[in-house]
Design a protein around this motif. Sequence first.
Motif, mmCIF file in Angstrom:
data_model
loop_
_atom_site.group_PDB
_atom_site.id
_atom_site.type_symbol
_atom_site.label_atom_id
_atom_site.label_comp_id
_atom_site.label_asym_id
_atom_site.label_seq_id
_atom_site.Cartn_x
_atom_site.Cartn_y
_atom_site.Cartn_z
ATOM 1 N N HIS A 1 2.918 -8.128 -3.326
ATOM 2 C CA HIS A 1 4.050 -7.221 -3.518
ATOM 3 C C HIS A 1 3.732 -5.806 -3.028
ATOM 4 C CE1 HIS A 1 1.322 -6.883 -6.880
ATOM 5 N NE2 HIS A 1 1.741 -5.618 -6.995
ATOM 6 N N GLY A 2 4.778 -5.071 -2.790
ATOM 7 C CA GLY A 2 4.617 -3.646 -2.473
ATOM 8 C C GLY A 2 4.512 -3.393 -0.978
ATOM 9 N N ASP A 3 4.649 -2.117 -0.629
ATOM 10 C CA ASP A 3 4.637 -1.718 0.783
ATOM 11 C C ASP A 3 3.215 -1.553 1.304
ATOM 12 O OD1 ASP A 3 7.326 -1.384 1.756
ATOM 13 O OD2 ASP A 3 7.548 0.213 0.264
ATOM 14 N N TYR A 4 2.566 -2.682 1.558
ATOM 15 C CA TYR A 4 1.217 -2.540 2.130
ATOM 16 C C TYR A 4 1.126 -3.343 3.431
ATOM 17 C CZ TYR A 4 -0.207 -7.266 0.828
ATOM 18 O OH TYR A 4 -0.309 -8.624 0.748
ATOM 19 N N ARG A 5 0.122 -3.033 4.195
ATOM 20 C CA ARG A 5 -0.178 -3.767 5.418
ATOM 21 C C ARG A 5 -1.649 -4.109 5.416
ATOM 22 N NH1 ARG A 5 4.191 -5.537 8.297
ATOM 23 N NH2 ARG A 5 5.617 -3.866 8.849
ATOM 24 N N SER B 1 -2.875 -7.295 -2.950
ATOM 25 C CA SER B 1 -1.977 -6.151 -3.100
ATOM 26 C C SER B 1 -2.679 -5.018 -3.865
ATOM 27 C CB SER B 1 -0.699 -6.585 -3.823
ATOM 28 O OG SER B 1 0.054 -5.459 -4.204
ATOM 29 N N ASN C 1 2.045 6.270 -1.514
ATOM 30 C CA ASN C 1 2.651 5.367 -0.523
ATOM 31 C C ASN C 1 2.769 6.029 0.848
ATOM 32 O OD1 ASN C 1 3.857 2.548 -1.122
ATOM 33 N ND2 ASN C 1 4.072 3.653 -3.051
ATOM 34 N N LYS D 1 3.605 -9.789 6.794
ATOM 35 C CA LYS D 1 4.742 -9.146 6.127
ATOM 36 C C LYS D 1 4.431 -8.876 4.656
ATOM 37 C CE LYS D 1 6.960 -10.196 9.941
ATOM 38 N NZ LYS D 1 7.320 -9.209 10.979
ATOM 39 N N GLY D 2 3.178 -9.061 4.275
ATOM 40 C CA GLY D 2 2.828 -8.786 2.883
ATOM 41 C C GLY D 2 3.038 -10.005 2.016
ATOM 42 N N GLN E 1 1.233 4.766 4.335
ATOM 43 C CA GLN E 1 2.044 4.541 5.544
ATOM 44 C C GLN E 1 1.490 5.333 6.722
ATOM 45 O OE1 GLN E 1 4.387 2.173 5.879
ATOM 46 N NE2 GLN E 1 3.873 1.629 3.771
ATOM 47 N N CYS F 1 -3.614 -1.237 -2.389
ATOM 48 C CA CYS F 1 -3.206 0.009 -3.043
ATOM 49 C C CYS F 1 -4.426 0.885 -3.320
ATOM 50 C CB CYS F 1 -2.461 -0.295 -4.339
ATOM 51 S SG CYS F 1 -1.785 1.199 -5.091
ATOM 52 N N TYR G 1 -1.354 3.428 8.039
ATOM 53 C CA TYR G 1 -0.927 2.240 8.796
ATOM 54 C C TYR G 1 -0.437 2.626 10.191
ATOM 55 C CZ TYR G 1 -1.156 -0.011 4.185
ATOM 56 O OH TYR G 1 -1.564 -0.476 2.963
#
Lengths: 177, 351
Positions: B131-135, B91, B223, B127-128, B227, B95, B230
Motif C-alpha cells: 500500500h501507499g505511494d512508493y516505488r 511497503s 511523501n 505499481k506497488g 517522490q 516508507c 523517485y
Amino acid sequence: MAQTDMIFAGFGGQGIQAAGKLIAYAGILEGRHVSFLPSYGPEMRGGTSNCHVIVSDEPIGSPILNSATVVMAMNRPSLDKFESYLEPGGILLIDSSLINRDPVRTDIRVFTIPATQIASEMGNLAFANVIMLGKLIKETGVVTAGNFEGGLKKVLPERKHYLIPEEMKALRIGMDY
Amino acid sequence: MGEKILMKGNEVVAEAALRAGCRHYFGYPITPQTEIAHYFAKKMPQYGGTFIQAESEVAAMNMVYGAASAGARVMTSSSSPGVSLKQEAISYAACAELPAVIVNIMRAGPGLGGILAAQSDYFQATKGGGHGDYRMVVLAPSSVQELYELVVEAFNIADRYRTLCMIMGDGMLGQMMEAVEFRDQEDICQADKSWAVTGTEMKRDHNIITSIYIDPEVLEKHNLKLQAKYRQIAENETRVEICNCDGADIIVAAYGTVARIIKNVIKTAEKEGIRVGLIRPVTLWPFPAAAFEKYAQVPKAFLSVEMSAGQMVEDVRLAVNGKKPVHFLGRMGGMIPTQKEILEKIREILK
C-alpha cells in the motif's frame, strides 16, 4: 556449424542432466556460447527427465527448444515425446537396450547403441550416458573428446576425478560403436 | 574477468550478492528459486554472514527490515506467492527508506498457481504490491551473466538512494545454466550510512527508523521527499536495450527471457523480409518510456509479448501514447510463447 540444438531425455537417474551439463561445459571450453535448460516442472514426474542444450557460435536467443537438431533418447517415453522435435536431417540417438521400437521418422539419421548393456558389461551402469555421448560427439562434432574430458574435470567433484579415465574409455566405446 | 564457468541462474544470484558484500540473507524455500537459499546456506558461513531460513516469507522480509535498519547489506528472495506475503513489510521498508534487495523468480499464478516460468507479477512489482505511494527499482535480467551484473548493481542502487531494489527473473532464468564470468573485484558503492541504528555510544542523538508519521503535514512532506527521490532515480537509473529498431516494420516490447525469444524471431523474420525491432526494458521501473517515444514514428505498430495476460503492455501504450497501434501476445500458466506463434502474430498485424 553455427548452432547445435540438443535435447537429452531419459529416466531420472540415467545421468541425463549430467550429460547435458558435460556437453555445455565442453562447449564453453570450445570457446562457444552455451545454454542448459533443465526440466523442473510436472513433466519430471511423468517418467522423463530432460534438458535442452544449445551450443552456438553466436549469443543464444531462446534457451527453450521447440525443435532440435539432435535428440538423445534413453527410454521409450523420451523417444515417443521427442522424435517429432527433430528437424529433417537431424540426429536421433537411441539406447537400444531400453527402447523396444524403431523410430517412425524416415527423414532423420538414426544411431542405435545398446549403451546400458555395454555399461553393464563394463561393470558400471552410470557409464551409459557417456557411451551415448561418445556417439553424439562423433556424429555431430559439436565438441572434441579433449574438451569433453576438460568438461568432466569441471562437472565432476574432485573426489570423483579418479573415474575420468573410465569415463573417457566409455566415451571412446561410444565413438567407435 | 576470470574464467567462464557454467552456473545456474539461482546460484549466480547468491554468488553475485556475496560478491556485492551482502552478508545477511533471510528467506523461505519455494520452487523455482530454492537454490538461492541452498547456495547461501552453504556459503554464507564462510563469509561470516547470517543465513536464516525464516519461519515464513513475512518474517523473512521483516528480518530484512531489521538488518537494513542497522546498515547491513541484506537481501531476501522468493517466488511469486512468497513475494505476495512480503508486501506489507516491503511497503514499510519503502516508507522507512531502507536499502535492500528482493529477488522474485516468478512462477505462474494467481494463487499458488504452478511452478513454471511466468511474468505475471509485473503489476505487483512496478505499481506497488504493497500500500501507499512508493516505488522500487525493478531490474529484469535476461541472461545468467546479466543476472550477476544486475544483482551487484541492485545493491549499489539500493544503497545510493536508500531504496528497495527488486530483481525480477522467471523460473526459466533461475533454473537455466549459462556461462558466467565474474569480475575479480566488484565496484561496491560505499554509501554513507550515518542514518543507521548502530548504537549512539552516547555521542550523538538517536537515529530513528520508522514508517509511521501520524501528523498529516509531516507525512505529506515525507511523501514529497520520497517522490523527489523517485524522480531522481527515474532520471539516473532507467535502463533499456534497443535492437534493430531503425527502419523496423514492427517493434516488439519484451523483457527477461521473452526478449531472448524475440531475438530469435528477429533473425527468422529477416528471412521473410520483415524487420522486427526490439525494445527490452532492463528496468521495469523506472520504465524506459523515452525509448518508446523516440521510436514511436518508426514502425507500423508495436507488439508487447509477455508471459502474462497483458501487464507491461499498459506501460507500452502509455509511452506510445496513441501514436501507433499497440498489440499484445501473451501466454499464461507457465506456457512460453513460441517463435512460431509470435511470427504468426507479427504477420497478421502487418497484413
